[in-house]
Design a protein around this motif. Structure first.
Motif, short mmCIF file in Angstrom:
data_model
loop_
_atom_site.label_atom_id
_atom_site.label_comp_id
_atom_site.label_asym_id
_atom_site.label_seq_id
_atom_site.Cartn_x
_atom_site.Cartn_y
_atom_site.Cartn_z
N GLU A 173 31.72 38.24 29.64
CA GLU A 173 31.34 39.00 28.46
C GLU A 173 32.28 40.16 28.19
O GLU A 173 32.53 40.49 27.03
N LYS A 174 32.82 40.76 29.24
CA LYS A 174 33.63 41.97 29.07
C LYS A 174 35.11 41.66 28.95
O LYS A 174 35.78 42.11 28.01
N SER A 175 35.67 40.90 29.88
CA SER A 175 37.10 40.59 29.87
C SER A 175 37.29 39.17 30.40
O SER A 175 37.61 38.98 31.59
N PRO A 176 37.07 38.15 29.58
CA PRO A 176 37.16 36.77 30.07
C PRO A 176 38.57 36.35 30.46
O PRO A 176 38.73 35.41 31.24
N ALA A 177 39.59 37.02 29.96
CA ALA A 177 40.96 36.63 30.31
C ALA A 177 41.26 36.86 31.78
O ALA A 177 42.10 36.16 32.37
N LYS A 178 40.57 37.81 32.42
CA LYS A 178 40.83 38.08 33.83
C LYS A 178 40.32 36.98 34.74
O LYS A 178 40.78 36.86 35.88
N ILE A 179 39.36 36.19 34.28
CA ILE A 179 38.85 35.07 35.08
C ILE A 179 39.21 33.73 34.43
O ILE A 179 38.56 32.71 34.71
N LEU A 180 40.21 33.74 33.56
CA LEU A 180 40.71 32.52 32.91
C LEU A 180 39.61 31.80 32.14
O LEU A 180 39.57 30.57 32.08
N ASN A 181 38.69 32.57 31.55
CA ASN A 181 37.62 32.04 30.72
C ASN A 181 36.72 31.05 31.46
O ASN A 181 36.21 30.08 30.87
N ILE A 182 36.51 31.27 32.75
CA ILE A 182 35.61 30.41 33.52
C ILE A 182 34.17 30.83 33.27
O ILE A 182 33.80 31.98 33.51
N ARG A 183 33.36 29.90 32.80
CA ARG A 183 31.94 30.17 32.60
C ARG A 183 31.17 29.82 33.87
O ARG A 183 31.69 29.24 34.82
N MET A 184 29.87 30.17 33.85
CA MET A 184 29.04 29.91 35.01
C MET A 184 28.90 28.42 35.27
O MET A 184 28.91 27.97 36.42
N ASP A 185 28.75 27.62 34.20
CA ASP A 185 28.61 26.19 34.40
C ASP A 185 29.90 25.56 34.90
O ASP A 185 29.89 24.62 35.71
N THR A 186 31.04 26.10 34.47
CA THR A 186 32.33 25.60 34.96
C THR A 186 32.51 25.90 36.44
O THR A 186 32.96 25.05 37.21
N LEU A 187 32.14 27.11 36.84
CA LEU A 187 32.24 27.48 38.25
C LEU A 187 31.32 26.61 39.11
O LEU A 187 31.69 26.20 40.22
N ALA A 188 30.14 26.30 38.61
CA ALA A 188 29.22 25.43 39.35
C ALA A 188 29.80 24.03 39.50
O ALA A 188 29.68 23.40 40.57
N GLN A 189 30.45 23.52 38.47
CA GLN A 189 31.06 22.19 38.56
C GLN A 189 32.23 22.18 39.53
O GLN A 189 32.45 21.19 40.24
N ILE A 190 32.99 23.27 39.58
CA ILE A 190 34.10 23.34 40.53
C ILE A 190 33.60 23.23 41.96
O ILE A 190 34.14 22.49 42.79
N LEU A 191 32.53 23.96 42.27
CA LEU A 191 31.98 23.91 43.63
C LEU A 191 31.34 22.56 43.94
O LEU A 191 31.40 22.07 45.06
N THR A 192 30.72 21.96 42.92
CA THR A 192 30.06 20.67 43.14
C THR A 192 31.08 19.56 43.33
O THR A 192 30.96 18.74 44.26
N TYR A 193 32.07 19.48 42.45
CA TYR A 193 33.10 18.45 42.59
C TYR A 193 33.90 18.63 43.89
O TYR A 193 34.34 17.66 44.49
N GLY A 194 34.07 19.88 44.33
CA GLY A 194 34.81 20.13 45.56
C GLY A 194 33.99 19.90 46.82
O GLY A 194 34.55 19.99 47.93
N ASN A 195 32.68 19.63 46.68
CA ASN A 195 31.81 19.40 47.83
C ASN A 195 31.88 20.55 48.82
O ASN A 195 32.02 20.37 50.04
N VAL A 196 31.80 21.76 48.30
CA VAL A 196 31.90 22.96 49.12
C VAL A 196 30.54 23.23 49.75
O VAL A 196 29.54 23.40 49.06
N HIS A 197 30.51 23.24 51.08
CA HIS A 197 29.29 23.54 51.82
C HIS A 197 29.70 24.12 53.17
O HIS A 197 30.90 24.26 53.47
N ALA A 198 28.72 24.49 53.95
CA ALA A 198 28.99 25.13 55.24
C ALA A 198 29.77 24.19 56.16
O ALA A 198 29.67 22.96 56.06
N PHE A 199 30.57 24.79 57.04
CA PHE A 199 31.38 24.09 58.04
C PHE A 199 32.45 23.21 57.39
O PHE A 199 32.75 22.12 57.87
N THR A 200 33.02 23.67 56.29
CA THR A 200 34.15 22.98 55.66
C THR A 200 35.32 23.94 55.58
O THR A 200 35.16 25.17 55.59
#
Length: 465
Positions: A173-200
């Motif tokens: 909302e304040k400065s999207p250019a600093k996070i390359l316009n990543i939204r919350m749903d995009t960040l969730a998809q990055i973690l899901t597609y990457g299969n990020v979980h404990a002990f990885t």
């Protein structure tokens, strides 16, 4: 029969739930979200209100406070819009006009009420009574009007614990250019597609203020390893600093500059690094981040050392003659000298620790046992993927994010030619918020144009010719 004790969480890796001095905290008022550091006797400004955060220390995160005379006081019950709505409501707003004469109270009257100590709820009630059009508005219009007045006159703030969702919302909302316009749903998809979980073990290329690194650390919970590849000698990730991670979380994070990637590909350099780590002695000939060769760097170091020895000899001679003339002089008693010595020793200790962590990261990456590769960078992702993909284990996911379609498609076309991946997929994240009310459910008028593009694939064992 033996009893099984329930699994207990490691208290050292559990974040604190109490607000402490020095913590980074998020203050939320309506849709306004800002992060501040909790410090005593320090005034801050938020929504044109000046107050101190001393009253929040010791309370739980999620507590709502009210500002009175520049101080924060805990309140048990928050102000709700429905509490001040009357029984009279209109059927539609077609005959209502936005005029200054609709409100009998002037700005001076409102300021006088504030100086007399009137609460925000009392001011809103007076505004309703002195409004000539409030009773003719519909129920939805009345709630919307009261919510707008609450944002202006009611000084209630909720102190929340920083997390990646709130930080992503604040930056978007304040400065999207600093996070390359990543939204919350995009960040969730990055973690899901990457299969990020404990002990990885996750390798991350992050130039979006540390948003992806912070999300990965939060998902791992202190169990696993994160290798942050970054430009320059030191990483820039203010979001990670604002998330108040315990030290155990930060111990699992390794910094890896781009200029050290080429040293991983040289097997002889890796063997020299392993043989150099003996009795806490680390290799001194590292690839310079300014693009200099190791031989040039060592030559410069030797030349500098010769000059320093000559200067030291001359200084010792001068000091000796001065001591003979002026008598014994104890330079160690000078506070400036002590401070400089402490700074030098601290700097050397940090350098040794940095080299040690870098050597550990190189040893681990040389085993090619990375479980996930995530790239969210403002640079062209193609050379980054081709340089780091060989350190990812087989049958592991890679995720490439870019806010530009051309960059993702270029990486997609190049990786298809190499043949080291399968299950390619390029997708565009899209999200639209809906306003859900009784008989008034419709999409929000304002929404973000796009959430970036994702390239996902899975590594395979490449046959050697």
């Amino acid at each position: 029969m033996a009893t099984v004790e329930p699994m207990r969480a490691d208290e050292s890796k559990t974040p604190s739930v109490n607000i402490k001095e020095g913590d980074q905290a998020i203050l939320k008022k309506g849709k306004t979200v800002r992060v501040f550091q909790i410090r005593k006797k320090r005034d801050i400004w938020l929504d044109k209100i000046k107050f101190s955060l001393d009253g929040a220390i010791g309370h739980f995160y999620g507590t709502t406070f009210e500002v009175k005379n520049g101080q924060m006081h805990k309140i048990q019950k928050t102000f709700k819009e429905a509490e001040v709505l009357g029984a009279e409501k209109g059927t539609d707003n077609r005959n209502l006009h936005d005029l200054d004469s609709n409100q009998k109270l002037s700005r001076d009257d409102i300021e006088k009420m504030r100086k007399e100590g009137a609460k925000g709820e009392e001011i809103i009630e007076q505004l309703i009574e002195n409004s000539t059009t409030f009773k003719g508005k519909t129920e939805y219009a009345q709630e919307k009007w009261v919510k707008k007045k609450k944002q202006k006159h009611v000084a209630e703030f909720t102190v929340l614990k920083p997390n990646t969702r709130l930080m992503c919302q604040m930056y978007h909302e304040k400065s999207p250019a600093k996070i390359l316009n990543i939204r919350m749903d995009t960040l969730a998809q990055i973690l899901t597609y990457g299969n990020v979980h404990a002990f990885t073990n996750v390798a991350v290329v992050d130039t979006c203020s540390g948003l992806v690194v912070g999300a990965v650390l939060e998902r791992l919970g202190g169990y696993g390893k994160v290798f942050h590849f970054h430009p320059g000698e030191r990483p820039v990730r203010p979001i990670v600093d604002n998330l108040n991670f315990p030290q155990e979380y930060m111990d699992s994070l390794y910094n890896f500059p781009f200029c050290e990637i080429n040293s991983l590909k040289d097997d002889t350099a890796a063997e020299e690094d392993k043989s150099g780590v003996v009795n806490d002695k680390f290799p001194t000939e590292l690839v310079s981040c300014d693009g200099e060769n190791s031989s040039d760097t060592s030559a410069k170091k030797s030349a500098d050392s010769d000059i320093r020895t000559k200067d030291c000899e001359e200084n010792s001679d001068n000091q000796g003659s001065g001591d003979l003339e002026s008598g014994d002089l104890d330079l160690s008693s000078d506070p400036g000298t002590k401070k400089r010595k402490q700074e030098l020793s601290t700097r050397e200790a940090n350098k040794i620790l940095y080299n040690k962590r870098l050597s550990e990261a190189k040893d681990f990456l040389s085993k090619r046992n990375i479980d996930c590769l995530i790239i969210a960078s403002k640079f062209n992702p193609t050379p980054l993927v081709t340089s780091l993909i060989e350190y990812v284990a087989p049958s592991r996911p890679i995720v490439v994010y870019s806010q530009y379609q051309e960059a993702v498609m270029d990486a997609y076309a190049y990786l298809r030619e190499t043949g080291c991946l399968v299950n390619y997929r390029v997708s565009e994240t899209w999200l639209r918020e809906y306003q859900i009310l009784p008989m008034r459910t419709h999409p929000e008028i304002q929404m973000s144009a796009g959430g970036g593009y994702l390239l996902t694939a899975t590594t395979i064992v490449k046959e050697q010719k």
